[in-house]
Scaffold this motif. Structure first.
Motif, PDB file in Angstrom:
ATOM      1  N   SER A   1       4.257  -6.304  -1.462  1.00 54.85           N
ATOM      2  CA  SER A   1       3.717  -5.036  -1.758  1.00 54.85           C
ATOM      3  C   SER A   1       2.483  -4.669  -1.378  1.00 54.85           C
ATOM      4  N   GLU A   2       1.420  -5.498  -1.734  1.00 56.14           N
ATOM      5  CA  GLU A   2      -0.172  -5.351  -1.500  1.00 56.14           C
ATOM      6  C   GLU A   2      -0.713  -5.175  -0.359  1.00 56.14           C
ATOM      7  N   GLU A   3      -1.353  -4.196  -0.255  1.00 59.09           N
ATOM      8  CA  GLU A   3      -2.438  -4.116   1.049  1.00 59.09           C
ATOM      9  C   GLU A   3      -3.324  -2.811   0.481  1.00 59.09           C
TER      10      GLU A   3
ATOM     11  N   TYR B   1      -1.730   1.012  -5.364  1.00 63.87           N
ATOM     12  CA  TYR B   1      -1.562  -0.449  -4.853  1.00 63.87           C
ATOM     13  C   TYR B   1      -1.063  -1.076  -5.954  1.00 63.87           C
ATOM     14  N   LYS B   2       0.097  -1.191  -5.776  1.00 71.34           N
ATOM     15  CA  LYS B   2       1.033  -1.643  -6.936  1.00 71.34           C
ATOM     16  C   LYS B   2       1.185  -3.343  -6.663  1.00 71.34           C
TER      17      LYS B   2
ATOM     18  N   HIS C   1       1.319 -10.136  -2.834  1.00 72.34           N
ATOM     19  CA  HIS C   1       0.866  -9.961  -1.502  1.00 72.34           C
ATOM     20  C   HIS C   1       2.083  -9.987  -0.497  1.00 72.34           C
TER      21      HIS C   1
END
Lengths: 770, 284, 171
Positions: free
Chosen positions: A679-681, A698-699, A676
């Motif tokens: 990387s993530e969004e 979305y890695k 979070h």
């Protein structure tokens, strides 16, 4: 009672299903073949907000291999919530199996069942829909305004506090002790933001519904909440609960996305229509768009602090984007305050204002952390900022202001999860020990000294964050268990608890084994089958160890009494002189008999009866687990890249029933939190279409991205928990965002309040600083 | 793929070409298939699988480095030859591709046959002045890699011709090179940018310079101002900083945006600094 | 034009192919649009999982002709003639492969969905590199995503299996 007296609990016990899983045993929902299985597929809305003016399915119905096509006309219209929560659910009843309105790109339009997946897919293309597009709104602050498009304008929705302003849930709470900020030397106000995030359980949502030999509907589903599924499907499709059986096979991860009735209702509707088994298996894209997500949030936190380190006032205002439907809208929002604010000693005034707002975007729901993730990003970042303002060491500042053993908070009573909470005080807390251990493990002071004078474009920094969570929802969550005894001194443990890979089957067996003086391997565990196992709310709110565990313990204690009664007869000794140990019943004078002898006596020889008992448990408190997280990071000031060099997470979960499994849970939660952070969004186009709805873009972190990470368990003893246990599965995910945010500031003097901390944001912030 | 009627596994280049040119079916050649497998055009009815073509070698031939088009990313990552050539940049680039499973399956030929911003090797081959050996109706010939993406290159690899080998000219053997892929995670397919940087240095002066940018567009982009600036330049910390500015100018042409421009320039500047023996990044 | 290439022809959209799966020769009838992942699952190899169907999660990992590969990206007909290994072929509950035991003993199995793929990748690694460094293990397993474990105990499991293998105790 201390942990070193335990024989089974708090020892190394291999997870019971691990070997089967490692050998590829076919135990997941989709691993069973069904004769005559039909494949269900859903038609999704391409519009963010529209009415369905016309829907013509004749061509689809006539297509080869198609056995059923459902639209809003063919299914009952029963407003309900998809949230897997106790009844009556604290969520708006704003969902319908199928509706004549669509509210986000990816909302249900129609459903098809056909003999092959290709036939189903082809049939979807033959459904002709005429949409009347409506203005859409994607920003919760816009959605709140007068005149914004009203997403839930239907007359029959229930429990929506203010549909005209798209408010799905709101809550306000205040403790007033004088004038706001009067005593503060500094007032800090910031808004912290988190985007749409996805659970990314590696197994997509999968459901198979079919009829058993008695014509009952069986729902075989990858779910965290089998009993809620049964009840909500019964409600939504207007069939009696007794006609439904829900069975949970092995689940490939859930993290909250499977605490929801996402597919069971529509799959069941297709089975009811066709009389046949039907499978719906989400694609990965569908899991991203049409399952559930974390609630994007804007947390405005305004706090006052005195030079002596006192926090004088705290005002927490959170706006959550709940997406097109309000599942978990109230509860996640309340947890953002109820699981955070009690941690802090606020001298004068406290205010919490929460709103969950509808937008025409994917539906947010339960996700590990459940509001505390958003809340702690704000609070623990702000703790460092306040410490900085008064020139106090952030570690010192924290130690002064956290709750201590025996202390309570007005928030505990005022704010539960969806309703009023319960008054409680802290009965176990390993936080301070966790802080000390963590500081040592990451070599905090030596590194801080080393980092004092840095040159060059690559800078290092340290940050920390402390956390609490809950252990179940007090006076709401209930669990029960049944234990029966077999001839060879083994037992069957029937529990409604849902093991989603967390290993609850194993730890519940450990708890029962501890009571009955046997090993965990002496238990045959069957869980989460609404026909065979007694009630359990399911796996959420970090409740399984604490609540289901206590239910199992109580049940085992009843069984122990029954065993002792029989053994007293066999051994001709007083019951009070008998104990259970190592598979035997042993009298104080050494006389003993085996459990198998007890079983055979009770089953066959005299006063025949089945040794069997059930018990239930609900709690009056929710003793929080605590954690202290530490991050050592490196920031490249010319590219903006953040690299975590070391991450230490100390967690107090009371007695760890299975230490290795508790560590594993925490490791996974921490890495998810790190994902979070860096990387993530989820990204959307201007008209609400998801842009990166897949693992390609979305890695989530792989082995190659994972930084060095350590979990350190801090044992304490929680008197209200089974053998001193609290829960552990959620808390770890909330630490990385604030810990890394604080480390970033320590390294380069830049404060990011908007996750993820991607290189472009870091670089832009560095430039702005100059 | 729902219209595939034939599947062939040719064992020689001539057989592969024959399969592609056979008029009775629309054919497409597929090597590792990783990116292409899910997006085969519906019009294709003949799948020509190249797995049996004996073109997985990595060898030296007449001073050049020759890589068979069917060498996988994993092959190239591990080969001692590629690790020892031009600072190991080919292996470095191969290692940066996505994940191990993709590296096991994907081939260098497949990675250059069609322009795509995910592709790793085009920027590298562009920078190394690579040649491609191709078989087509007109026989086997060698063409410069840079020609393959030009509009006047009439052939379509995989449709009417097959790439057989990639030839890395001997002159690049001792070039100092680096490949950077700047992405959100280690296994990302997409990236903020990728940079191939190469310099042939003699006596502190740059004789040859190549800078190719990938990931920003389907075809690689040569940063010509940066190259021009470097050619003939004596190395110094000032020249590193100025070279980085030249790259920024090049990236402005690509409309790369401030962030990509600055981050790429920073990495480029460090590369140039490292050429003169200075430690990149940290100056004490 | 001479036709000297081996060729399969579909009949009614179906190909008949031969595979060697876990050492056993098997005849598969596969739809032209079908990928190896779905074909294997249809023929009973349920350990091969569909996590994303785009080659990004690794839960469909199988060993094809010696290389760990993504079954969701391999057209089933194109696997004709190949040797395929799934985790069912490595070991059973009665006689587990040392890697399977290592994963269990390290506490590396939580939900288990990623595990078959992870074990196959690990097996291929250990077959080639008997003493892998942590960095090598991470690189080799980077295509197998897991959301449960943080990979911590999984890396420990591979190290433990490697150590045991070097000790000569198991093949």
């Amino acid at each position: 009672m201390s942990a070193d007296k335990f024989k089974v609990v708090n020892t190394r016990v291999l997870k019971m299903d691990a070997l089967g899983l490692a050998c590829g045993e076919p135990v997941f929902t989709d691993d069973k073949d069904f004769n005559g299985l039909l494949y269900g597929r859903l038609l999704w809305s391409p519009c963010a907000h529209a009415r369905i003016k016309k829907i013509d399915v004749r061509a689809a119905e006539e297509a080869p291999g198609v056995k059923a096509v459902l639209t809003w006309r063919e299914v009952p219209r029963v407003p309900h919530t998809t949230a897997g929560q106790g009844y009556p659910e604290p969520s708006p009843y704003d969902s319908f199996v199928l509706d004549n309105k669509v509210r986000f790109v990816g909302d249900r339009v129609a459903a098809v069942a056909a003999e092959t997946p290709e036939a189903a897919e082809a049939a979807l293309k033959l459904i002709k829909v005429e949409f009347e597009p409506l203005p859409a709104v994607f920003d919760p602050f816009e959605a709140l305004k007068d005149g914004a498009p009203v997403i839930h304008d239907e007359k029959d929705a229930k429990n929506i506090p203010d549909a005209a302003h798209n408010i799905a849930a709101k809550f306000e709470f205040e403790v007033k002790n004088g004038e706001w900020f009067k005593d503060a030397d500094f007032v800090v106000e910031n808004t912290y933001r988190m985007p749409y995030l996805q659970h990314c359980a590696i197994e997509p949502h999968t459901v198979i519904t079919y009829f058993d030999n008695f014509g009952r509907l069986v729902i075989r589903t990858s779910t965290q909440v089998p009993f809620h599924v049964r009840r909500i499907v019964a409600q939504a499709l207007k069939i009696p609960v007794k006609k439904i059986r829900v069975v949970k096979p092995r689940i490939g991860g859930g993290f909250g996305s499977k605490q929801e009735v996402l597919l069971e209702d529509i799959t069941a509707a297709l089975s009811l229509r066709t009389g046949k088994p039907v499978k719906i298996e989400y694609t990965r894209r569908e899991t991203f768009v049409s399952s559930r997500t974390r609630h994007p949030a804007a947390v405005r936190l305004k706090t006052g602090v005195k030079k002596d380190g006192t926090i004088t006032d705290a005002e927490m205002d959170i706006v959550l984007n709940t997406g097109a439907y309000g599942s978990h809208a109230l509860t996640v929002m309340m947890c953002s305050g109820s699981h955070t604010i009690p941690m802090y000693k606020v001298r004068n005034n406290i205010k919490f204002l929460g709103r969950s707002v509808y937008t025409n975007l994917p539906v947010a729901g339960a996700y590990r952390g459940y509001g505390a993730t958003q809340g702690f990003f704000a609070w623990e970042s702000q703790m460092d900022i306040m410490a900085g303002k008064i020139g106090m060491d952030p570690v010192e500042f924290r130690k002064r202001n956290y709750i201590k053993l025996g202390e309570g908070s007005p928030v505990f009573k005022a704010m539960g999860e969806g309703r009023e909470g319960v008054e409680q005080v802290i009965t176990s807390i390993g936080l301070y020990e966790g802080i000390e251990k963590g500081l040592e493990a990451i070599d905090w002071y030596a590194k801080k000294e080393k980092y004092r004078d840095q040159k060059g474009p690559v800078r290092r920094g340290l940050g920390m964050a402390c956390l609490m969570q809950g252990s179940g929802i007090p006076e709401v969550d209930m669990a029960s268990a049944t234990i029966k005894m077999n001839e060879d001194g083994s037992f069957n443990l029937l529990t409604g608890a849902a093991d989603l890979g967390t290993g609850s089957d194993t730890i519940l067996a450990q708890i029962a084994a501890e009571v009955l003086g046997v090993t965990a391997g002496d238990f045959v565990v069957r869980s989460a089958d609404t026909d065979l196992t007694p009630f359990d709310v399911g796996a959420y709110a970090s409740s399984t160890t604490f609540i289901s565990g206590n239910a199992v313990k109580k049940t085992a204690e009843k069984v122990r009494e029954m065993i002792i009664a029989v053994a007293a007869g066999i051994l001709d000794r007083e019951k009070e002189s008998l104990r259970l140990e190592a598979g035997k019943v042993i009298a104080r004078d050494g006389a003993s008999c085996s459990l198998s002898e007890v079983a055979n006596t009770s089953l066959y020889y005299s006063d025949q009866h089945q040794i069997i008992a059930s018990a239930s448990h609900y709690a009056h408190t929710s003793p929080p687990p605590f954690a202290a997280h530490f991050a050592d990071i490196e920031v490249d000031t010319e590219t903006g890249k953040i690299k975590i060099l070391d991450y230490v997470a100390c967690v107090d979960c009371g007695t760890a029933i299975n230490p290795e499994m508790a560590e594993g849970q925490n490791d996974g939660a921490v890495l998810n939190g790190i994902g979070h952070t860096l990387s993530e969004e989820m990204e959307f186009s201007a008209n609400g279409t998801p842009l990166n709805a897949g693992f390609r873009r979305y890695k989530i972190f792989s082995t190659a991205d994972t930084p060095p990470m350590r979990t350190i368990l801090i044992p304490t003893y929680e008197p209200n928990g089974p053998f001193g246990a609290k829960s552990v599965s959620e808390i770890g995910i909330n630490g990385p965002l604030p810990a890394v945010a604080n480390a970033l500031y320590n390294a380069v003097g830049v404060r990011l309040t908007d996750s993820p901390f991607t290189p472009d944001k870091v670089l832009a912030a560095l430039k702005n600083k100059e | 793929m729902n219209n595939i009627k034939y599947c062939s596994f040719p064992e020689t280049p001539k057989a592969a070409l024959a399969a592609l040119l056979d008029r009775r079916a629309e054919a497409m050649a597929v090597a590792g298939g990783t990116l292409v497998a899910k997006t085969l055009p519906d019009s294709v009815t003949h799948f020509v699988g190249l797995k049996k073509l004996p073109y997985r070698h990595i060898v030296k031939r007449g001073g050049d480095l020759v890589i068979g088009a069917l060498a996988s990313f994993d092959d190239i990552d591990r080969s001692r030859l590629t690790r020892g050539w031009a600072g190991g940049v080919l292996s470095m680039a191969a290692a940066r591709c996505s994940s191990q499973l993709i590296r096991n399956m994907a081939t260098i030929g497949g990675n250059i046959a069609r322009p795509h911003s995910f592709n790793i090797f085009p920027a590298v081959l562009e920078g190394l002045d690579a040649g491609l050996r191709i078989i087509s109706r007109s026989g086997i010939r060698t063409v410069p890699f840079s020609a393959v993406y030009l509009p006047d290159f009439r052939l379509k690899p995989g449709r009417d011709c097959v790439i057989l080998e990639i030839i890395i000219p001997g002159k690049t053997r001792n070039w100092l090179c680096r490949f950077e892929k700047f992405a959100r995670t280690e296994t990302s397919w997409e990236a903020y940018f990728s940079l191939f940087m190469a310099a042939g240095v003699k006596a502190g002066v740059v004789r040859e310079a190549r800078v190719a940018v990938g990931a920003l567009s389907p075809k690689p982009f040569r940063a010509l101002s940066a190259e021009k600036f470097l050619r003939g330049r004596a190395l110094s910390s000032a020249s590193a900083a100025e070279a980085a500015l030249e790259l920024e100018r090049d990236l402005d042409q690509l409309r790369a945006g401030d962030f990509r421009k600055e981050a790429a320039a920073a990495l480029f500047g460090r590369f140039i600094s490292s050429l003169s023996g200075e430690r990149p990044g940290v100056k004490r | 034009m001479k036709k000297n290439y081996s060729r399969l022809e579909a009949s009614g959209g179906f190909f008949e192919i031969t595979l060697l799966v876990n050492g056993t020769k098997r005849e598969f009838r596969v739809k032209n649009g079908e990928f190896l992942l779905d074909a294997l699952r249809r023929y009973g190899y349920k350990s091969v999982k569909k996590g994303c169907d785009t080659g990004d999660c690794g839960s469909c990992t199988v060993i094809v002709d010696g290389k760990p590969s993504l079954a969701c990206l391999i057209p089933a007909f194109s696997a004709h003639g190949s040797a395929v290994t799934t985790v069912e072929g490595l070991g059973t509950m009665r006689a587990p492969h040392p890697l399977q035991t290592a994963f269990v003993e390290a506490g590396a199995v939580q939900c288990g969905f990623c595990i078959p793929g992870m074990i196959l990748s690990a097996k291929a690694l250990l077959d080639e590199v008997p003493d892998p460094s942590e960095e090598e293990i991470r690189k080799y397993l980077d295509g197998n995503l897991c959301r449960c474990t943080g990979y911590v105990k999984q890396i420990q499991a591979v190290k433990a299996a490697a150590k045991k293998k070097r000790g000569g105790k198991e093949a």
